[in-house]
Design a protein around this motif. Structure first.
Motif, mmCIF file in Angstrom:
data_model
loop_
_atom_site.group_PDB
_atom_site.id
_atom_site.type_symbol
_atom_site.label_atom_id
_atom_site.label_comp_id
_atom_site.label_asym_id
_atom_site.label_seq_id
_atom_site.Cartn_x
_atom_site.Cartn_y
_atom_site.Cartn_z
ATOM 1 N N ALA A 78 1.864 2.044 -8.141
ATOM 2 C CA ALA A 78 1.014 3.147 -8.586
ATOM 3 C C ALA A 78 1.007 4.180 -7.472
ATOM 4 C CB ALA A 78 -0.392 2.658 -8.878
ATOM 5 N N ILE A 79 1.453 5.378 -7.782
ATOM 6 C CA ILE A 79 1.433 6.491 -6.828
ATOM 7 C C ILE A 79 0.232 7.338 -7.204
ATOM 8 C CG2 ILE A 79 2.695 8.483 -5.946
ATOM 9 C CD1 ILE A 79 5.287 7.081 -6.743
ATOM 10 N N GLU A 80 -0.697 7.554 -6.254
ATOM 11 C CA GLU A 80 -1.938 8.238 -6.640
ATOM 12 C C GLU A 80 -2.508 9.135 -5.542
ATOM 13 O OE1 GLU A 80 -5.449 5.822 -7.297
ATOM 14 O OE2 GLU A 80 -4.344 4.022 -6.762
ATOM 15 N N PRO A 81 -2.026 10.368 -5.468
ATOM 16 C CA PRO A 81 -2.644 11.329 -4.552
ATOM 17 C C PRO A 81 -4.068 11.667 -4.984
ATOM 18 C CG PRO A 81 -1.057 12.417 -5.972
ATOM 19 C CD PRO A 81 -0.902 10.956 -6.220
ATOM 20 N N HIS A 114 0.847 -1.186 0.000
ATOM 21 C CA HIS A 114 0.000 0.000 0.000
ATOM 22 C C HIS A 114 0.887 1.242 0.000
ATOM 23 C CE1 HIS A 114 -3.310 2.661 0.848
ATOM 24 N NE2 HIS A 114 -2.847 2.993 2.045
ATOM 25 N N VAL A 115 0.454 2.272 -0.734
ATOM 26 C CA VAL A 115 1.209 3.530 -0.829
ATOM 27 C C VAL A 115 0.325 4.649 -0.290
ATOM 28 C CG1 VAL A 115 2.535 5.071 -2.324
ATOM 29 C CG2 VAL A 115 2.351 2.635 -2.910
ATOM 30 N N PRO A 116 0.410 4.975 1.000
ATOM 31 C CA PRO A 116 -0.465 6.001 1.581
ATOM 32 C C PRO A 116 -0.129 7.397 1.053
ATOM 33 C CG PRO A 116 0.559 4.610 3.278
ATOM 34 C CD PRO A 116 1.288 4.366 1.999
ATOM 35 N N ASN A 117 -1.088 8.293 1.171
ATOM 36 C CA ASN A 117 -0.897 9.678 0.742
ATOM 37 C C ASN A 117 -0.530 10.613 1.888
ATOM 38 O OD1 ASN A 117 -1.299 9.355 -2.055
ATOM 39 N ND2 ASN A 117 -3.507 9.242 -1.743
ATOM 40 N N VAL A 118 -0.333 10.062 3.057
ATOM 41 C CA VAL A 118 0.226 10.798 4.200
ATOM 42 C C VAL A 118 1.193 9.853 4.906
ATOM 43 C CG1 VAL A 118 -1.654 12.434 4.596
ATOM 44 C CG2 VAL A 118 -1.772 10.162 5.617
ATOM 45 N N GLY A 119 2.228 10.412 5.502
ATOM 46 C CA GLY A 119 3.189 9.563 6.193
ATOM 47 C C GLY A 119 4.337 10.370 6.759
ATOM 48 N N ARG A 120 5.281 9.656 7.359
ATOM 49 C CA ARG A 120 6.461 10.290 7.953
ATOM 50 C C ARG A 120 7.705 9.858 7.181
ATOM 51 N NH1 ARG A 120 8.178 8.885 12.619
ATOM 52 N NH2 ARG A 120 6.967 6.970 12.862
#
Length: 245
Positions: free
Chosen positions: A195-198, A175-181
């Motif tokens: 897939a990067i998807e904001p 999973h590629v979250p749209n918020v993180g540290r």
């Protein structure tokens, strides 16, 4: 576990990336046109008939077409688009056994400054996330780059839906979250394709789901925008397989 692709396999995925990019370059709002292009290319839709647990029915089209407050997974319909509508088109297809996935958002007709800002910053966040997709970085670096732009603009962000691995199927780990540290999460390695998807909302972080089980809308009725590319992480840096050039 995230599946790493060899350089040869990433080269093989380029055909799927080029095809997905071509449909999104020429398409506006015709699901039937996209279906014809799929058939002509000998490709296969990975949306049509897709039925995950949250969907009230199998997906009925080959595109996700989300309008205005619809952020994701909007169903193709007989709706006639109007001047000023904000339309997001999300498209994925399989070519020679490999999948690519991409999305873009644009406004029809008369531009509205607030809508244009939302779209532009969503695109900017995608570019920032892609720039972090390098060996040695971590998933949190991608997520933070996206989230920092959205939060600085005052946009709503929800991490329930985000990017994902891509390969033989549309949705793979991770999973590629749209918020993180920054500095946290999965270490990025050559061969990882994601897939990067904001997707940003002009209002708050909340969303609702239509009775169809698919269409995700902003909870407050504000506009939404969505941008996505399939990106291969290589020893030389990120390669955008769905680049629309």
């Amino acid at each position: 576990m995230a599946a790493l692709k060899t350089p040869a396999e990433i080269d093989q995925m380029r055909a799927a990336g080029r095809f997905v990019a071509g449909v999104l370059t020429s398409l506006r709002d015709l699901d039937a046109h996209a279906h014809r292009m799929i058939d002509q290319a000998g490709a296969r839709s990975v949306y049509l008939g897709y039925h995950p647990s949250f969907g009230a029915m199998p997906y009925p089209g080959v595109l996700c077409t989300s309008v205005n407050d619809a952020a994701l997974h909007g169903l193709p319909s007989d709706r006639v688009l109007a001047d000023g509508d904000v339309l997001s088109i999300d498209f994925a297809a399989e070519v020679d056994g490999w999948v690519a996935d991409s999305a873009l958002t644009f406004q029809l007709g008369t531009p509205d400054p607030d809508a244009q800002r939302l779209i532009a910053l969503t695109d900017e966040a995608l570019a920032a996330g892609i720039a972090q997709a390098r060996p040695g970085n971590r998933m949190g670096d991608i997520s933070a780059a996206i989230g920092e732009i959205g939060r600085a603009a005052g946009f709503g962000i929800n991490a329930d839906f985000g990017g994902h691995g891509v390969g033989r199927t549309m949705h793979e780990e991770p999973h590629v979250p749209n918020v993180g540290r920054r500095g946290t999460g999965l270490k990025l390695r050559p061969g990882l394709v994601i897939a990067i998807e904001p997707w940003f909302m002009a209002g708050g972080d909340g969303y609702t789901v239509d009775p169809d089980g698919w269409t995700i809308r902003t909870a407050d009725g504000s506009l939404a925008a969505h941008a996505e590319h399939t990106v291969a992480i290589t020893a030389d840096g990120p390669v955008v397989l769905t680049a629309r050039d």
